[in-house]
Design a protein around this motif. Structure first.
Motif, PDB file in Angstrom:
ATOM      1  N   ILE A  78       0.852  -1.076   0.106  1.00 57.32           N
ATOM      2  CA  ILE A  78       0.090   0.083  -0.209  1.00 57.32           C
ATOM      3  C   ILE A  78       0.797   1.153  -0.117  1.00 57.32           C
ATOM      4  O   ILE A  78       0.437   2.098  -0.718  1.00 57.32           O
ATOM      5  CB  ILE A  78      -1.098   0.039   1.055  1.00 57.32           C
ATOM      6  CG1 ILE A  78      -1.850  -1.042   1.244  1.00 57.32           C
ATOM      7  CG2 ILE A  78      -1.887   1.118   1.392  1.00 57.32           C
ATOM      8  CD1 ILE A  78      -2.814  -1.439   2.423  1.00 57.32           C
ATOM      9  N   LYS A  84      -5.888   0.818 -10.599  1.00 54.47           N
ATOM     10  CA  LYS A  84      -6.934  -0.455 -10.471  1.00 54.47           C
ATOM     11  C   LYS A  84      -7.314  -0.612  -9.094  1.00 54.47           C
ATOM     12  O   LYS A  84      -8.493  -1.123  -8.687  1.00 54.47           O
ATOM     13  CB  LYS A  84      -6.179  -1.662 -10.853  1.00 54.47           C
ATOM     14  CG  LYS A  84      -6.701  -2.954 -10.923  1.00 54.47           C
ATOM     15  CD  LYS A  84      -6.158  -4.199 -11.308  1.00 54.47           C
ATOM     16  CE  LYS A  84      -6.850  -5.375 -11.193  1.00 54.47           C
ATOM     17  NZ  LYS A  84      -6.217  -6.697 -11.314  1.00 54.47           N
ATOM     18  N   THR A  85      -6.506  -0.590  -8.368  1.00 53.18           N
ATOM     19  CA  THR A  85      -6.800  -0.842  -6.609  1.00 53.18           C
ATOM     20  C   THR A  85      -7.767   0.512  -6.308  1.00 53.18           C
ATOM     21  O   THR A  85      -8.677   0.121  -5.496  1.00 53.18           O
ATOM     22  CB  THR A  85      -5.445  -0.783  -5.897  1.00 53.18           C
ATOM     23  OG1 THR A  85      -4.634  -1.963  -6.050  1.00 53.18           O
ATOM     24  CG2 THR A  85      -5.903  -1.062  -4.237  1.00 53.18           C
ATOM     25  N   ALA A  92     -12.413  -3.337   1.063  1.00 55.42           N
ATOM     26  CA  ALA A  92     -11.047  -2.932   1.225  1.00 55.42           C
ATOM     27  C   ALA A  92     -10.640  -3.125   2.737  1.00 55.42           C
ATOM     28  O   ALA A  92      -9.648  -3.434   2.961  1.00 55.42           O
ATOM     29  CB  ALA A  92     -10.849  -1.472   0.417  1.00 55.42           C
TER      30      ALA A  92
END
Length: 128
Positions: free
Chosen positions: A19, A34-35, A107
């Motif tokens: 991250i 994309k995330t 998430a």
């Protein structure tokens, strides 16, 4: 059980280092887009905030990893304290995200599962 807590702490740290990479180094790149969604152009105005937030993730990961190393060197109380501080903060951040935004609960679950397991296993080991 402490070894399980250490393994989950390493997994949590690895995820938070990823991250960090997406937020602080490759914010406009394909993996981050994309995330987190959006285009590089849409992400650009938020790059400074993502950069800063990425470092929070990195520091939590480092705290957990240092705790694992210290525990492995035989200083279990100090190491466990660092593991719990790092992964505990990760876990609480995931809970805050889940409570603050229903669309981000998936998430939050992904972000929080390894820290939850690390905290649980480490506490059980300390109490056992």
């Amino acid at each position: 059980m402490l070894i399980a807590g250490m393994v989950f702490a390493v997994l949590a740290a690895a995820l938070h280092i990823l991250i960090f990479y997406m937020e602080s180094i490759a914010w406009e790149g394909p993996l981050a887009r994309k995330t987190f969604g959006g285009t590089p152009e849409e992400a650009r105005p938020h790059a400074f905030y993502a950069f800063n937030q990425g470092f929070y993730n990195l520091f939590l990961a480092l705290q957990a990893l240092i705790g694992v190393v210290v525990s492995a060197l035989g200083h279990v109380a100090i190491g466990a304290a660092l593991i719990l501080a790092g992964t505990g903060a990760m876990l609480v951040a995931a809970v805050v995200l889940a409570l603050a935004s229903a669309p981000h609960r998936s998430a939050a679950a992904k972000q929080g599962v390894f820290p939850l397991l690390a905290v649980t296993c480490t506490i059980v080991a300390l109490l056992g």
